[in-house]
Design an enzyme around this catalytic site. Structure first.
Site, PDB file in Angstrom:
ATOM      1  N   ALA A  61      -4.421  -4.273  -6.331  1.00 16.81           N
ATOM      2  CA  ALA A  61      -4.494  -4.608  -4.902  1.00 16.81           C
ATOM      3  C   ALA A  61      -4.468  -6.126  -4.756  1.00 16.81           C
ATOM      4  O   ALA A  61      -4.861  -6.847  -5.676  1.00 16.81           O
ATOM      5  CB  ALA A  61      -5.787  -4.047  -4.324  1.00 16.81           C
ATOM      6  N   GLY A 100      -5.355  -1.317  -8.917  1.00 22.17           N
ATOM      7  CA  GLY A 100      -4.462  -0.513  -8.088  1.00 22.17           C
ATOM      8  C   GLY A 100      -3.113  -0.286  -8.753  1.00 22.17           C
ATOM      9  O   GLY A 100      -2.435   0.715  -8.479  1.00 22.17           O
ATOM     10  N   GLU A 103      -3.645   2.583 -10.913  1.00 17.99           N
ATOM     11  CA  GLU A 103      -3.851   3.749 -10.039  1.00 17.99           C
ATOM     12  C   GLU A 103      -2.516   4.260  -9.490  1.00 17.99           C
ATOM     13  O   GLU A 103      -2.293   5.469  -9.380  1.00 17.99           O
ATOM     14  CB  GLU A 103      -4.808   3.381  -8.897  1.00 17.99           C
ATOM     15  CG  GLU A 103      -6.227   3.155  -9.428  1.00 17.99           C
ATOM     16  CD  GLU A 103      -7.173   2.636  -8.364  1.00 17.99           C
ATOM     17  OE1 GLU A 103      -6.906   1.535  -7.823  1.00 17.99           O
ATOM     18  OE2 GLU A 103      -8.164   3.309  -8.053  1.00 17.99           O
ATOM     19  N   GLU A 123     -11.677  -3.407 -11.730  1.00 16.82           N
ATOM     20  CA  GLU A 123     -12.316  -3.607 -10.422  1.00 16.82           C
ATOM     21  C   GLU A 123     -13.780  -4.003 -10.547  1.00 16.82           C
ATOM     22  O   GLU A 123     -14.294  -4.792  -9.753  1.00 16.82           O
ATOM     23  CB  GLU A 123     -12.200  -2.335  -9.573  1.00 16.82           C
ATOM     24  CG  GLU A 123     -10.817  -2.097  -8.981  1.00 16.82           C
ATOM     25  CD  GLU A 123      -9.869  -1.347  -9.902  1.00 16.82           C
ATOM     26  OE1 GLU A 123     -10.135  -1.281 -11.123  1.00 16.82           O
ATOM     27  OE2 GLU A 123      -8.863  -0.821  -9.411  1.00 16.82           O
TER      28      GLU A 123
HETATM   29  C1  3H9 Z   1      -7.934  -3.343  -6.890  1.00 18.04           C
HETATM   30  O1  3H9 Z   1      -6.858  -3.089  -7.387  1.00 18.04           O
HETATM   31  C2  3H9 Z   1      -8.668  -2.408  -5.973  1.00 18.04           C
HETATM   32  C3  3H9 Z   1      -8.139  -1.015  -5.975  1.00 18.04           C
HETATM   33  O2  3H9 Z   1      -8.711  -0.240  -7.001  1.00 18.04           O
HETATM   34  C4  3H9 Z   1      -8.460  -0.247  -4.754  1.00 18.04           C
HETATM   35  C5  3H9 Z   1      -8.318  -0.851  -3.454  1.00 18.04           C
HETATM   36  C6  3H9 Z   1      -8.511   0.137  -2.319  1.00 18.04           C
HETATM   37  N1  3H9 Z   1      -4.288 -10.212  -6.116  1.00 18.04           N
HETATM   38  O3  3H9 Z   1      -4.584 -14.785 -13.706  1.00 18.04           O
HETATM   39  P1  3H9 Z   1      -3.352 -15.584 -13.510  1.00 18.04           P
HETATM   40  C7  3H9 Z   1      -3.017 -14.459  -8.692  1.00 18.04           C
HETATM   41  S1  3H9 Z   1      -8.696  -4.823  -7.152  1.00 18.04           S
HETATM   42  C8  3H9 Z   1      -3.971 -11.429  -5.659  1.00 18.04           C
HETATM   43  O4  3H9 Z   1      -3.450 -17.057 -13.621  1.00 18.04           O
HETATM   44  P2  3H9 Z   1      -2.210 -14.471 -15.895  1.00 18.04           P
HETATM   45  C9  3H9 Z   1      -4.018 -15.429  -9.282  1.00 18.04           C
HETATM   46  O5  3H9 Z   1      -5.019 -15.768  -8.339  1.00 18.04           O
HETATM   47  C10 3H9 Z   1      -7.568  -5.721  -8.185  1.00 18.04           C
HETATM   48  N2  3H9 Z   1      -3.672 -12.475  -6.477  1.00 18.04           N
HETATM   49  O6  3H9 Z   1      -2.141 -15.068 -14.427  1.00 18.04           O
HETATM   50  C11 3H9 Z   1      -3.112 -16.600  -9.629  1.00 18.04           C
HETATM   51  O7  3H9 Z   1      -2.884 -17.325  -8.433  1.00 18.04           O
HETATM   52  P3  3H9 Z   1      -2.755 -18.936  -8.472  1.00 18.04           P
HETATM   53  C12 3H9 Z   1      -7.652  -5.290  -9.585  1.00 18.04           C
HETATM   54  C13 3H9 Z   1      -3.697 -12.254  -7.781  1.00 18.04           C
HETATM   55  O8  3H9 Z   1      -0.806 -14.247 -16.283  1.00 18.04           O
HETATM   56  C14 3H9 Z   1      -1.800 -15.926 -10.044  1.00 18.04           C
HETATM   57  O9  3H9 Z   1      -1.848 -14.615  -9.473  1.00 18.04           O
HETATM   58  N3  3H9 Z   1      -6.821  -6.126 -10.404  1.00 18.04           N
HETATM   59  C15 3H9 Z   1      -4.026 -10.996  -8.319  1.00 18.04           C
HETATM   60  O10 3H9 Z   1      -3.089 -15.301 -16.756  1.00 18.04           O
HETATM   61  C16 3H9 Z   1      -1.625 -15.816 -11.535  1.00 18.04           C
HETATM   62  O11 3H9 Z   1      -2.782 -15.193 -12.067  1.00 18.04           O
HETATM   63  C17 3H9 Z   1      -7.318  -7.129 -11.145  1.00 18.04           C
HETATM   64  O12 3H9 Z   1      -8.511  -7.353 -11.195  1.00 18.04           O
HETATM   65  C18 3H9 Z   1      -4.326  -9.950  -7.417  1.00 18.04           C
HETATM   66  N4  3H9 Z   1      -4.640  -8.706  -7.850  1.00 18.04           N
HETATM   67  O13 3H9 Z   1      -2.939 -13.065 -15.757  1.00 18.04           O
HETATM   68  C19 3H9 Z   1      -6.328  -7.959 -11.907  1.00 18.04           C
HETATM   69  N5  3H9 Z   1      -3.987 -11.078  -9.667  1.00 18.04           N
HETATM   70  O14 3H9 Z   1      -1.574 -19.189  -9.360  1.00 18.04           O
HETATM   71  C20 3H9 Z   1      -6.527  -9.413 -11.598  1.00 18.04           C
HETATM   72  C21 3H9 Z   1      -3.635 -12.354  -9.951  1.00 18.04           C
HETATM   73  O15 3H9 Z   1      -2.552 -19.278  -7.052  1.00 18.04           O
HETATM   74  N6  3H9 Z   1      -5.549 -10.245 -12.231  1.00 18.04           N
HETATM   75  N7  3H9 Z   1      -3.462 -13.062  -8.827  1.00 18.04           N
HETATM   76  O16 3H9 Z   1      -4.021 -19.426  -9.065  1.00 18.04           O
HETATM   77  C22 3H9 Z   1      -5.595 -10.566 -13.547  1.00 18.04           C
HETATM   78  O17 3H9 Z   1      -6.441 -10.118 -14.288  1.00 18.04           O
HETATM   79  C23 3H9 Z   1      -4.578 -11.534 -14.048  1.00 18.04           C
HETATM   80  O18 3H9 Z   1      -4.105 -12.266 -12.960  1.00 18.04           O
HETATM   81  C24 3H9 Z   1      -3.379 -10.907 -14.785  1.00 18.04           C
HETATM   82  C25 3H9 Z   1      -2.314 -12.011 -15.076  1.00 18.04           C
HETATM   83  C26 3H9 Z   1      -3.849 -10.316 -16.121  1.00 18.04           C
HETATM   84  C27 3H9 Z   1      -2.708  -9.849 -13.944  1.00 18.04           C
END
Ligand code: 3H9
Length: 719
Positions: A61, A100, A103, A123
């Site tokens: 998400a 998500g 999911e 999450e």
């Molecule tokens: C969810 O899914 C809830 C659902 O179950 C249900 C809802 C009803 N959204 O980390 P990076 C941005 S909760 C928005 O440096 P990497 C991040 O801020 C979500 N932005 O890259 C950064 O921005 P900036 C569950 C996001 O390659 C840029 O992307 N998901 C999101 O080292 C690059 O990120 C998670 O918890 C996002 N979801 O790592 C996953 N994700 O450049 C969270 C990233 O402006 N994300 N950004 O600073 C991660 O763990 C890592 O970003 C990922 C890539 C491994 C994907």
């Protein structure tokens, strides 16, 4: 958004497009809904593949949308309609499928992953639970124990583990989309009755109640007050005990509670803060986007004590060639053995081959002649460090970056002893350096932006949250910690016990209270620093001057404890007693209680009753006040830097978002009022006096954390 094409004539290919991680924003969700409808209504299309652009399936998400008004189609019905489709839908997972994103993949009928992909439901690390059906589908697919493990820890699994667990159906080393299209062609027309996970009965282990009781107990213990892990267990329990639709209702209810909790806000703040600190800026205006790091392929570590060993191991794990230098032969042999087993243990835990061959050992500093960067990690003594830097200057090739691992010595003084001070930066690692995920990169007024950029990049490569900070005594973390420790000692003088203070801090969420933590790190380190600063005086002096230094209140309790040879766990005695030297379980020590009584009697202090609230306010607000001073001085560029340092390096509970975020949650006016109260009660403690930035922020209506930089700028322009 999502792009739609038809491949091989009969496969509808939907590509998520929202760089960099294809987060499921409102526009992307709308795109998916529209394109799925297109594919399902096209009679030529026999099956569907969903993938993400640029080799990344989906990061979940869109976290930036949380807390804003909800637009676009919601996730749950979107995933449901994919699962309910009458044509096979295959997820082609490259890069990551998280939250998500996973999911969404669980709503598909088949999942094909690239061997380098990573999957997970993280999450819980954002203060939430997988609330788009993840908490209900995953246990049905892989069983309750495995799902509990993934959902309560948020850990990412490799494609190989996902295959073993049954999360994915196939893993490929080749082009994942091609493999998924081929697979989609092969399953076109097959019955999907057995492929809809929501229809599976949840496998129920016979000892279900005992299993949940045990997991809940474990989770509560390690959560330290965080509510999301507990809600995750409750949601999985619903999957195991209720029909799917009722389980989904429970998932929704639990999510609503988490979503509106301050904890989720705090943890999402830390997620973005961790990324924001990478966009560092020095007071000179130099910054991450204008300063190019130098390539570093070979580094040297000088001094193989505890810190040096950990640093060398962290560098080797990051793939660098490392020259490990220790002049004492015995110490070198011991270090070699210890480092080899650290690498072997790490490789066993994480999988892979230990990087033993990347480290070469030497007794001579000459071995550092051809490295790109040196990290000096000798004993914390300025004269010794200056001597090592002189030798390095003579030995190393021109342009080699010289970094000092110090927890508080003056980096600029050290730099001034070298002919190229622009090549010198501090790298403050935290023990054990191969485990702890924080690095303070300390720049002096003469450090070049390129040197800072290089150290920051190296920290990132080692997997550490790296924060660029200015040079001052204790930098950011230890400068703030000093006041926290000081208040804890004053509380003992006034009637508290180490147990009472620690209990209050542990209930707040620290893994260890201040006294247990001091026993672990060793009381002699601080004692040596206080002796060098002329603060610790020998003997049990009494009279008013015994507790005053330079006109201010000082507590010699810690010095007196050290004089008894009580240095903490390593001597088996400290603020607590231990079964034997090196033991870890702290037990109350009657000696300490009578020592404190005698101390108070000698100084005419009358013990009063102290409650948890006062412990928290005195210890935490004084630390926070120093944080505001650090911002005011420009030592940290913003509150996010301080918060990341405290969460990653000092055990500050993540669900409270770091000290500066916590202050904003408590209310800056309240923090100010309590500091004024305590300063009035203790006028001989100048650090309790609220600093001007805090006053200014309160006068400006206590703006949210992201606006503090503006207020500080205004304050500076008026000075
Ligand atoms: C969810 O899914 C809830 C659902 O179950 C249900 C809802 C009803 N959204 O980390 P990076 C941005 S909760 C928005 O440096 P990497 C991040 O801020 C979500 N932005 O890259 C950064 O921005 P900036 C569950 C996001 O390659 C840029 O992307 N998901 C999101 O080292 C690059 O990120 C998670 O918890 C996002 N979801 O790592 C996953 N994700 O450049 C969270 C990233 O402006 N994300 N950004 O600073 C991660 O763990 C890592 O970003 C990922 C890539 C491994 C994907």
């Amino acid at each position: 958004m999502a792009q739609y094409t038809r491949v091989s004539g009969v496969v509808g290919l939907i590509t998520l497009q929202n760089p960099p991680v294809n987060a499921l924003s409102a526009v992307v969700r709308q795109g998916i809904v529209d394109k799925v409808e297109t594919a399902l209504s096209d009679p030529k299309v026999k099956s569907v593949v969903i993938c993400g652009q640029n080799g990344n399936f989906c990061g979940g998400a869109d976290i930036k949308e949380f807390g804003t008004k909800m637009f676009g189609p919601p996730l749950i019905p979107m995933i449901h309609s994919i699962e309910a489709a009458n044509k096979p839908v295959v997820a082609a997972i490259e890069g990551s499928a998280l939250g998500g994103g996973l999911e969404l993949a669980l709503g598909c009928h088949y999942r094909i992953a690239h061997s380098k992909a990573r999957l997970g439901l993280p999450e819980v690390t954002l203060g939430l639970l997988p609330a788009a059906g993840g908490s209900q589908r995953l246990p049905r697919l892989i069983g309750v124990p495995a799902a509990l493990n993934l959902i309560t820890t948020g850990r990412h699994v490799t494609a190989a583990e996902a295959l073993q667990l049954g999360i994915v159906d196939q893993v490929t080393d080749h082009n994942t989309v091609d493999a998924a299209v081929k697979f989609a062609l092969s399953v076109a027309g097959r019955s999907l009755d057995a492929r809809r996970i929501s229809t599976y009965p949840c496998p129920r282990p016979s000892d279900l109640d005992a299993l949940f009781e045990e997991v809940m107990q474990k989770v509560r213990q390690s959560a330290r007050g965080a509510i999301a892990p507990v809600a995750c267990v409750q949601a999985v329990r619903a999957a195991a005990t209720l029909p799917y639709t009722q389980g989904m209702e429970r998932e929704k209810e639990l999510m609503a509670t988490l979503f509106t909790s301050g904890q989720a806000r705090a943890m999402q703040y830390i997620f973005f803060a961790q990324r924001a600190v990478g966009r560092w800026r020095m007071p000179s205006g130099a910054s991450w986007d204008t300063s190019k790091p130098r390539p570093v392929t070979k580094a040297a570590v000088i001094g193989l004590g505890t810190m040096g060993r950990g640093i060398a191991v962290a560098l080797a794990r990051a793939g660098l060639s490392v020259v490990a230098v220790e002049t004492q032969e015995k110490q070198l042999l011991e270090a070699k053995q210890a480092m080899s087993s650290m690498l072997e243990r790490g490789a066993k835990r994480r999988g892979g081959v230990p990087a033993l061959g990347l480290i070469s050992y030497s007794q001579s500093i000459q071995a550092a002649a051809d490295v790109d960067l040196v990290i000096e990690a000798v004993f914390e003594d300025m004269a010794l460090k200056i001597e090592v830097f002189k030798q390095l200057t003579a030995v190393c090739k021109p342009g080699t970056l010289l970094c000092t691992n110090t927890s508080g010595l003056d980096v600029d003084q050290l730099a001034s002893e070298t002919p190229n001070p622009e090549l010198v930066v501090g790298m403050h690692f935290f023990a054990p350096a191969h485990v702890m995920n924080l690095l303070e990169v300390v720049y002096g007024p003469r450090s070049s932006p390129q040197a800072v950029a290089t150290a920051m990049q190296l920290g990132k490569k080692m997997g550490k949250a790296s924060v660029a900070v200015g040079n001052c005594s204790g930098f950011v973390g230890n400068r703030m910690l000093k006041l926290y420790l000081e208040q804890a000692s004053f509380l003992l003088e006034e009637g508290a016990t180490p147990e009472l203070v620690d209990r209050a801090l542990e209930e707040f969420g620290f893994p260890m209270g201040v006294f247990r933590m001091s026993d672990l790190s060793g009381l002699d380190v601080g004692w040596r620093v206080r002796k060098a600063a002329g603060l610790a005086e020998p003997g049990e002096a009494s009279g008013p001057s015994a507790r005053i230094r330079k006109g201010y209140r000082y507590s010699p309790i810690g010095d007196l404890v050290c004089e008894q040879g009580r240095f903490g766990q390593k001597t088996g005695r400290g603020w607590y007693q231990y079964e034997k030297p090196g033991s870890r379980v702290a037990r109350s020590d009657p000696w300490m209680h009578s020592f404190l009584e005698q101390y108070r009697a000698r100084h005419g202090l009358v013990a009063r009753s102290i409650d948890h609230q006062e412990v928290l306010e005195r210890c935490l607000y004084s630390l926070i006040n120093e944080g505001f001073r650090i911002l005011e001085d420009g030592i940290a560029a913003g509150p996010e830097d301080i918060d990341v340092i405290y969460v990653f390096g000092y055990g500050w509970p993540r669900h409270r978002g770091g000290p500066m975020f916590y202050a904003s949650m408590v209310g800056l006016a309240k923090v100010l009022e309590r500091l004024e109260h305590y300063h009035q009660a203790h006028p001989d403690v100048p650090n309790l006096q609220p600093c001007s930035l805090l006053r200014r922020l309160v006068a400006s209506g206590s703006p949210p954390v992201h606006m503090w930089r503006e207020v500080r700028k205004k304050l500076h322009s008026q000075l």
